[in-house]
Design a protein around this motif. Structure first.
Motif, short mmCIF file in Angstrom:
data_model
loop_
_atom_site.label_atom_id
_atom_site.label_comp_id
_atom_site.label_asym_id
_atom_site.label_seq_id
_atom_site.Cartn_x
_atom_site.Cartn_y
_atom_site.Cartn_z
N PHE B 151 0.86 -1.24 0.00
CA PHE B 151 -0.07 -0.02 0.16
C PHE B 151 0.80 1.32 -0.18
CE2 PHE B 151 -4.03 -2.21 2.08
CZ PHE B 151 -4.02 -2.87 1.09
N GLU B 152 2.01 1.22 0.53
CA GLU B 152 2.76 2.30 0.68
C GLU B 152 3.45 2.81 -0.84
OE1 GLU B 152 6.57 1.99 3.03
OE2 GLU B 152 5.14 0.60 4.66
N GLN B 153 3.37 2.04 -1.67
CA GLN B 153 3.40 1.89 -3.04
C GLN B 153 2.48 2.58 -3.89
OE1 GLN B 153 6.87 1.72 -3.87
NE2 GLN B 153 7.04 1.07 -1.46
N ARG B 154 1.16 2.51 -3.33
CA ARG B 154 0.01 3.03 -4.28
C ARG B 154 -0.32 4.32 -3.77
NH1 ARG B 154 -3.88 -2.02 -3.38
NH2 ARG B 154 -5.51 -0.47 -4.00
N ASP B 155 -1.25 4.88 -4.57
CA ASP B 155 -1.54 6.24 -4.53
C ASP B 155 -2.54 6.39 -3.43
OD1 ASP B 155 0.39 7.52 -5.98
OD2 ASP B 155 -1.04 7.69 -7.66
N MET B 156 -3.56 5.28 -3.74
CA MET B 156 -4.84 5.44 -2.78
C MET B 156 -5.30 3.92 -2.41
SD MET B 156 -6.21 7.69 -1.07
CE MET B 156 -7.32 7.55 0.00
N VAL B 157 -5.84 3.64 -1.30
CA VAL B 157 -6.26 2.56 -0.94
C VAL B 157 -7.73 2.53 -0.59
CG1 VAL B 157 -4.17 1.45 -0.59
CG2 VAL B 157 -5.47 2.13 1.36
N LEU B 158 -8.47 1.46 -0.93
CA LEU B 158 -9.80 1.51 -0.57
C LEU B 158 -10.04 1.20 1.14
CD1 LEU B 158 -11.58 -0.14 -3.28
CD2 LEU B 158 -11.40 2.17 -2.96
N MET B 159 -10.95 1.62 1.77
CA MET B 159 -11.22 1.50 3.18
C MET B 159 -11.27 0.09 3.41
SD MET B 159 -11.70 2.84 6.20
CE MET B 159 -11.94 4.55 6.53
N GLU B 160 -11.79 -0.66 2.46
CA GLU B 160 -12.11 -2.22 2.61
C GLU B 160 -10.56 -2.96 2.69
OE1 GLU B 160 -14.64 -4.50 -0.13
OE2 GLU B 160 -16.17 -2.86 0.52
N GLU B 161 -9.98 -2.36 1.69
CA GLU B 161 -8.57 -3.01 1.66
C GLU B 161 -7.87 -2.62 2.88
OE1 GLU B 161 -7.27 -2.65 -3.19
OE2 GLU B 161 -7.52 -0.78 -2.08
N TYR B 162 -7.78 -1.57 3.39
CA TYR B 162 -7.28 -1.12 4.46
C TYR B 162 -7.60 -2.14 5.60
CZ TYR B 162 -6.28 1.51 8.86
OH TYR B 162 -5.92 1.68 9.98
N LYS B 163 -8.96 -2.29 5.58
CA LYS B 163 -9.49 -3.12 7.01
C LYS B 163 -8.88 -4.37 6.78
CE LYS B 163 -13.67 -1.17 8.83
NZ LYS B 163 -14.80 -1.42 9.19
#
Lengths: 325, 325
Positions: B151-163
């Motif tokens: 995720f550090e390499q991505r511009d944005m992640v979804l709340m679901e992915e974060y969870k």
């Protein structure tokens, strides 16, 4: 069912080849799958399956333990390559080099975790003993790797210290593979003790041969440069044996040259290999390996296993003498 | 014997404090001993002992499992600090910085091996279930750490992915600690399921609070810089919540700024914290944490454990809300 040693090796290869590790997240598992497909002799799963087969354990179940042991072993290689900054293993780019250091750290950790999970879910006899052996050995291998790294920083180590290092770094996992296989087959306690002695000698012989092959191996197959151990200032059997054979003063000169940070790597390798040649070290060490292996065979004979099983183990041990990689 | 939550925390502290790891070789074990003495909340062993105590397991035996879990957790921190190149943890120099990268790799590996050995040698009820939970969780935590790095390499992640990431990286080990403790105490299957739900929510709340404390914590106690997650471009609950609250265009601007390699770290931290302040994010997230924790308490009430045990767990959960580190 008592397979012969070639059938056992083929089975170990097949068991590992059939494993796939491409789970999600991909960035974690792809390097694991790659590392497990880099090849190798599959020595530890072979020994484990061989010991289990000698005592009639159902190999269909035991193979989960064999996979666990190979996963663990390849995890240690993955982290060793990172720590040693090795670019190539078995002719292939190492994980740390193909990806990066963080990938080597984390995918290695996950391989270790996978090996524990694989072992915990195996359905074999004496599972508690198998787990006890695995967990003790897993720690001892780390201790051996630490001694190996410690020794790189020292000018000289004693033959006894070297032996303790390779016992931990190499022998205990071979012993452990034999023990775990034997426990899966409900082997008698005396046989487990015999297998410990067999595995320990096998480990010494195996590492001595590794050290020999670093200088006199087949480098097309080996996939690394000749004398890499000299470059890395690894304390090897070759070095310690040469130091033993030389008069004290010359032995000290050898260890000074070995540790030198003034001479270039190429010069160090050339001079030290020249000295090894002059001492006829190749045949001296080959004969040391032979006497180590010869000691094992009477121990194999004492095992309370089928004649076919014992033949398979003896032949397996003898075959290792002729490996080129 | 049903201790209250403060007694449990004191016991967990004491159990870990009494452990010594200064075995040989020293270069391997000294960093392990150091890492285990760096302090910390001992949250996982506390949860494990609490769950075990709720069901009347003999804590004298269970503490070996608690030590194993804390060893495993501290191994992950040690390797995480190496991968993140973190200089300080809990106000102390990290192992990778105090020694070097190779030490962090190998002493971390040995800590993992020690945790497995410690667990395998524990004498507790339902040992096979305990091992099954531990080995599954140990792998999942690696998966979570991989997602975090991805995720550090991505511009944005979804709340679901974060969870899903924090479920694996943080929640599963809290769940696992509760499950293992419950198995040691022969808890009924329904309770194990309830504890899974409780631990999962607790994990989410715990990580959300970690993310909050990175920006609004007490930095004397915290031992790291304010906004380190922003510096590291970690995808945190703070960031995702802020993006949710902003109009789409502003949310995109935020993630661009968050990922920017043009702005200096100081400027990025200042601007992003300014935005958080403007959104009153501190109290928004605090209230999210509270609603997460409030959901847990009715689940605790459903457990088939002693009233004292349930009170201890409820109070423990509530107390976590007020942590500053």
């Amino acid at each position: 069912m008592n397979m012969n040693f070639k059938e056992i090796i083929a089975l170990a290869q097949d068991v590992i080849d059939k494993c796939g590790f491409l789970y999600s997240p991909n960035n974690l598992y792809e390097p694991i799958d790659y590392a497990m497909r880099m090849g190798g002799k599959r020595l530890r799963p072979s020994l484990l399956l061989l010991a289990a087969d000698m005592y009639g354990a159902p190999l269909q179940d035991v193979k989960d333990v064999a996979i666990a042991v190979e996963l663990y072993h390849n995890f240690t290689l993955l982290h060793d390559d990172l720590m040693d900054q090795s670019l190539v293993r078995r002719g292939k780019t190492t994980v740390y080099r193909k990806w990066n250091s963080n990938t080597a750290v984390l995918s290695g950790d996950a391989m270790f975790a996978l090996s524990v999970k694989q072992l915990v879910s195996a359905h074999v006899a004496n599972k508690d003993r198998v787990l006890e052996v695995f967990s003790r050995v897993a720690l001892e291998v780390c201790e051996g790797q630490q001694l190996d790294m410690d020794f790189e920083q020292r000018d000289m180590v004693l033959m006894e210290e070297y032996k303790e290092m390779i016992r931990l770094k190499t022998a205990v996992l071979l012993v452990g593979a034999l023990e775990m296989g034997a426990f899966c087959g409900n082997a008698p306690a005396e046989d487990v003790e015999l297998l410990q002695a067999i595995g320990t000698h096998l480990g010494y012989a195996f590492q001595m041969q590794d050290d020999l092959l670093d200088v006199y191996g087949n480098f097309d197959k080996f996939g690394k440069r000749q004398g890499q151990d000299i470059v890395d200032r690894k304390k090897t059997y070759m070095l310690l044996k040469a130091a033993e054979m030389l008069p004290e003063k010359d032995g000290r000169a050898l260890s000074d040259m070995y540790s030198s940070h003034v001479l270039s790597d190429d010069v160090r390798v050339e001079r030290i290999m020249g000295l090894y040649d002059k001492l006829n070290l190749r045949s001296v060490v080959e004969s040391d390996i032979d006497s180590c292996l010869v000691q094992i065979l009477p121990q194999v004979d004492k095992l309370h296993a089928s004649a076919e099983g014992k033949t398979a183990l003896s032949e397996f041990i003898t075959s290792m003498r002729h490996r080129e990689v």
